[in-house]
Design an enzyme around this catalytic site. Structure first.
Site, PDB file in Angstrom:
ATOM      1  N   ASP A   1       0.876 -11.460  -5.784  1.00  0.00           N
ATOM      2  CA  ASP A   1       0.717 -10.071  -6.241  1.00  0.00           C
ATOM      3  C   ASP A   1       1.301  -9.128  -5.185  1.00  0.00           C
ATOM      4  O   ASP A   1       1.476  -9.513  -4.029  1.00  0.00           O
ATOM      5  CB  ASP A   1      -0.765  -9.760  -6.505  1.00  0.00           C
ATOM      6  CG  ASP A   1      -0.929  -8.646  -7.540  1.00  0.00           C
ATOM      7  OD1 ASP A   1       0.078  -8.016  -7.925  1.00  0.00           O
ATOM      8  OD2 ASP A   1      -2.079  -8.388  -7.954  1.00  0.00           O
ATOM      9  N   ASP A   2       1.562  -7.878  -5.606  1.00  0.00           N
ATOM     10  CA  ASP A   2       2.241  -6.955  -4.694  1.00  0.00           C
ATOM     11  C   ASP A   2       1.316  -6.344  -3.654  1.00  0.00           C
ATOM     12  O   ASP A   2       1.710  -6.113  -2.520  1.00  0.00           O
ATOM     13  CB  ASP A   2       2.960  -5.849  -5.486  1.00  0.00           C
ATOM     14  CG  ASP A   2       2.068  -5.194  -6.499  1.00  0.00           C
ATOM     15  OD1 ASP A   2       1.178  -4.433  -6.106  1.00  0.00           O
ATOM     16  OD2 ASP A   2       2.231  -5.473  -7.698  1.00  0.00           O
TER      17      ASP A   2
ATOM     18  N   ASN B   1       9.211  15.314  -7.202  1.00  0.00           N
ATOM     19  CA  ASN B   1       8.480  14.064  -7.050  1.00  0.00           C
ATOM     20  C   ASN B   1       7.962  14.023  -5.620  1.00  0.00           C
ATOM     21  O   ASN B   1       8.749  14.178  -4.685  1.00  0.00           O
ATOM     22  CB  ASN B   1       9.428  12.883  -7.325  1.00  0.00           C
ATOM     23  CG  ASN B   1       8.878  11.541  -6.856  1.00  0.00           C
ATOM     24  OD1 ASN B   1       9.622  10.661  -6.460  1.00  0.00           O
ATOM     25  ND2 ASN B   1       7.579  11.379  -6.890  1.00  0.00           N
ATOM     26  N   GLY B   2       6.668  13.849  -5.456  1.00  0.00           N
ATOM     27  CA  GLY B   2       6.099  13.777  -4.117  1.00  0.00           C
ATOM     28  C   GLY B   2       4.727  14.405  -4.085  1.00  0.00           C
ATOM     29  O   GLY B   2       4.000  14.400  -5.081  1.00  0.00           O
TER      30      GLY B   2
ATOM     31  N   GLY C   1       5.363   7.591 -13.989  1.00  0.00           N
ATOM     32  CA  GLY C   1       4.293   8.527 -14.320  1.00  0.00           C
ATOM     33  C   GLY C   1       4.031   8.552 -15.805  1.00  0.00           C
ATOM     34  O   GLY C   1       4.973   8.680 -16.597  1.00  0.00           O
TER      35      GLY C   1
ATOM     36  N   CYS D   1       6.145  10.358  -9.276  1.00  0.00           N
ATOM     37  CA  CYS D   1       6.650  10.961 -10.503  1.00  0.00           C
ATOM     38  C   CYS D   1       8.104  10.549 -10.636  1.00  0.00           C
ATOM     39  O   CYS D   1       8.701  10.033  -9.709  1.00  0.00           O
ATOM     40  CB  CYS D   1       6.589  12.484 -10.434  1.00  0.00           C
ATOM     41  SG  CYS D   1       4.926  13.140 -10.261  1.00  0.00           S
TER      42      CYS D   1
ATOM     43  N   TYR E   1       6.295  -1.832  -4.979  1.00  0.00           N
ATOM     44  CA  TYR E   1       5.634  -1.693  -6.272  1.00  0.00           C
ATOM     45  C   TYR E   1       6.263  -0.702  -7.235  1.00  0.00           C
ATOM     46  O   TYR E   1       6.413  -0.985  -8.419  1.00  0.00           O
ATOM     47  CB  TYR E   1       4.164  -1.286  -6.033  1.00  0.00           C
ATOM     48  CG  TYR E   1       3.380  -1.043  -7.296  1.00  0.00           C
ATOM     49  CD1 TYR E   1       2.880  -2.117  -8.039  1.00  0.00           C
ATOM     50  CD2 TYR E   1       3.140   0.240  -7.760  1.00  0.00           C
ATOM     51  CE1 TYR E   1       2.173  -1.909  -9.213  1.00  0.00           C
ATOM     52  CE2 TYR E   1       2.420   0.460  -8.928  1.00  0.00           C
ATOM     53  CZ  TYR E   1       1.933  -0.612  -9.647  1.00  0.00           C
ATOM     54  OH  TYR E   1       1.238  -0.403 -10.801  1.00  0.00           O
TER      55      TYR E   1
END
Ligand code: SF4
Length: 510
Positions: free
Chosen positions: A366-367, A100-101, A28, A2, A260
């Protein structure tokens, strides 16, 4: 994942908050919300959807006040329902909060709060649990001292009580009415949280945010990262800033932020996301070099792989080319709930340019590979556009474990690399070669030249959960509660084409 922001200003701050949330939209897209406080009244606007869709002029005009907390939500715990949108407000205590978490024991805590404390919990969101734990202790501290005014020590004791109960990762921003703003990070500092200030006349405005990009855009000066287990409290009366080490452990930030999630122009824990990705690319290029592949061009899967792909092309001395054009009006597929949406959106998200692809031997960068389905579709798309060879270079190691710290990869069954070898994953994607980064290289790429970060959470790659309280039992319980969670109905859809078939040995290897 988030995005969370707290602004403690001097005048109307809702516009700054809106701009901040736009900067954090990538963290998010399920829901968003802002609560402001004008000295007497809290004002709330939150809903499902993107920032630009949830806040209209009529909402912004009502979001009055010099304090605001804002949030962009990506569901991990709880549903996609509007009642789970953050921030949360406790009217009775006059406290608002967002985080956030992921608090992975939030279901147990909710039960306990309902049954033992007779507290009404109105959502399935773990932020509400943190708010309840926090306000419960604030009330206890207040009763104990028989004072109406809470001290810094009492507030830090309330933070300590959250640490004692909430397990997982959380970067929290909260505000106690007419008392001040409180921000704290879990004892290991897994999720990012930065602190900044900005001169406003003779006073300062203060900000807490998930990424440094917010500070840059709003003209705030970076002060510090909130440390692991640290509380920062801004006293409303004195405007003094208090830093309290409540329960500091070794800082172990999430390595996936650098692979990412975070924007490349952000600096978290003193580490530039862009530079970390460049170094990851260089190290992976060294590994690719040893394979002596015949490569015409290095091509990123946009957008999160560009920095690493540029660095790989430079290191290999091979041309860098953009062969996939992204429709910028479609969200990031990885963070969309539900595989059906995810599968559909990939077809609209990337368009292969035959001009750069036909007849070429491509090193596609790509990641990460999570479930494998996205990589498979991209490889197929490039193959259909006429590529001669496709070598897939992933600048992270195989993801083999679930994350209980806030990223939506909760069961091993969903992770293709958890059950299959690199060669089997290669066959599944349809690539001619598959090269993953080594964990040691990714770690070194992140911490390079930064003396403050000596350890990182890399549990989804190595299974070492740094909080020390996650074992097989916890992982099983978490997987089961996710299956019971109505919001996670999409898992069954994901099984249709993914892990369920793999488990039964029906994987259609190319
Ligand atoms: S398990 Fe992986 S995604 Fe989760 S916090 Fe750790 S490194 Fe990040």
């Amino acid at each position: 994942m988030c995005g969370v922001v707290g602004i403690f200003g001097n005048d109307y701050v809702a516009q700054d908050m809106y701009d901040a949330l736009i900067c954090l939209q990538h963290r998010g897209q399920d829901a968003t919300g802002i609560i402001t406080y004008d000295g007497e009244i809290f004002h709330t606007q939150k809903d499902l959807g993107l920032v630009r869709d949830v806040f209209h002029t009529r909402h912004m005009q009502k979001l009055l006040g010099y304090v605001a907390i804002g949030h962009t939500r990506y569901s991990t715990i709880g549903g996609g329902a509007v009642e789970d949108a953050q921030p949360f407000l406790s009217q009775s205590f006059g406290v608002m909060l967002a985080h956030n978490g992921n608090v992975f024991n939030s279901y147990d805590l909710k039960k306990e709060l309902l049954e033992h404390d007779h507290r009404l919990v109105n959502s399935n969101c773990d932020a509400e649990i943190i708010l309840q734990l926090f306000t419960k202790e604030l009330a206890r501290q207040n009763d104990k001292s028989k004072k109406s005014d809470l001290s810094v020590k009492q507030i830090s004791d309330a933070v300590k009580s959250v640490y004692a109960r909430a397990r997982g990762a959380y970067s929290v921003v909260s505000y106690i009415a007419n008392k001040g703003m409180v921000a704290f990070r879990d004892p290991y500092g897994i999720r990012p949280l930065l602190f900044g200030k900005r001169k406003n006349g003779l006073a300062y405005d203060y900000i807490f945010a998930s990424e440094s990009i917010v500070l840059d855009v709003l003209g705030f000066e970076f002060v510090s990262d909130v440390g692991p287990g640290e509380m920062v409290f801004i006293d409303e009366k004195t405007r003094a800033v208090h830093h309290v080490k409540v329960m500091p452990k070794t800082l172990t930030p999430c390595v996936f932020e650098y692979i990412y999630f975070a924007r490349p122009d952000s600096v978290l824990n003193g580490i530039s996301v862009y530079k970390a990705q460049m170094r990851m690319g260089e190290k992976l290029a060294d590994k690719v070099k040893k394979l002596k592949l015949d490569i015409d061009v290095v091509m990123p899967v946009p957008d999160s792989s560009r920095a690493a792909a540029v660095a790989m092309a430079d290191r290999l001395g091979i041309k860098y080319r953009e062969g996939l054009v992204k429709n910028r009006y479609i969200g990031r597929t990885f963070i969309m709930p539900g595989q059906k949406i995810r599968k559909k959106s990939i077809q609209y998200k990337l368009n292969p340019m035959k001009l750069e692809i036909t007849g070429k031997k491509i090193l596609l960068v790509d990641d990460s590979i999570v479930r494998g389905n996205t990589s498979k579709q991209i490889v197929q798309m490039i193959r259909n556009a006429g590529a001669k060879k496709i070598y897939l270079a992933i600048f992270s190691p195989p993801i083999i474990n679930p994350c209980l710290y806030g990223i939506d990869i909760p069961t091993r069954e969903e992770l293709i690399a958890s059950s299959f070898s690199v060669e089997q994953v290669r066959k599944f994607t349809g690539a001619d070669a598959l090269i993953y980064a080594d964990l040691k290289d990714v770690f070194e790429a992140c911490i390079s030249g930064n003396p403050n970060v000596k350890d990182m959470c890399m549990a989804c790659f190595d299974g070492k959960y740094k909080t020390g309280d996650i074992d097989e039992k916890v992982l099983k319980k978490n997987a089961a509660s996710r299956l019971n969670d109505k919001s996670c109905g999409q898992i069954e859809e994901e099984f249709e084409t993914g892990p369920e078939k793999r488990k039964k040995g029906q994987l259609n290897l190319v």
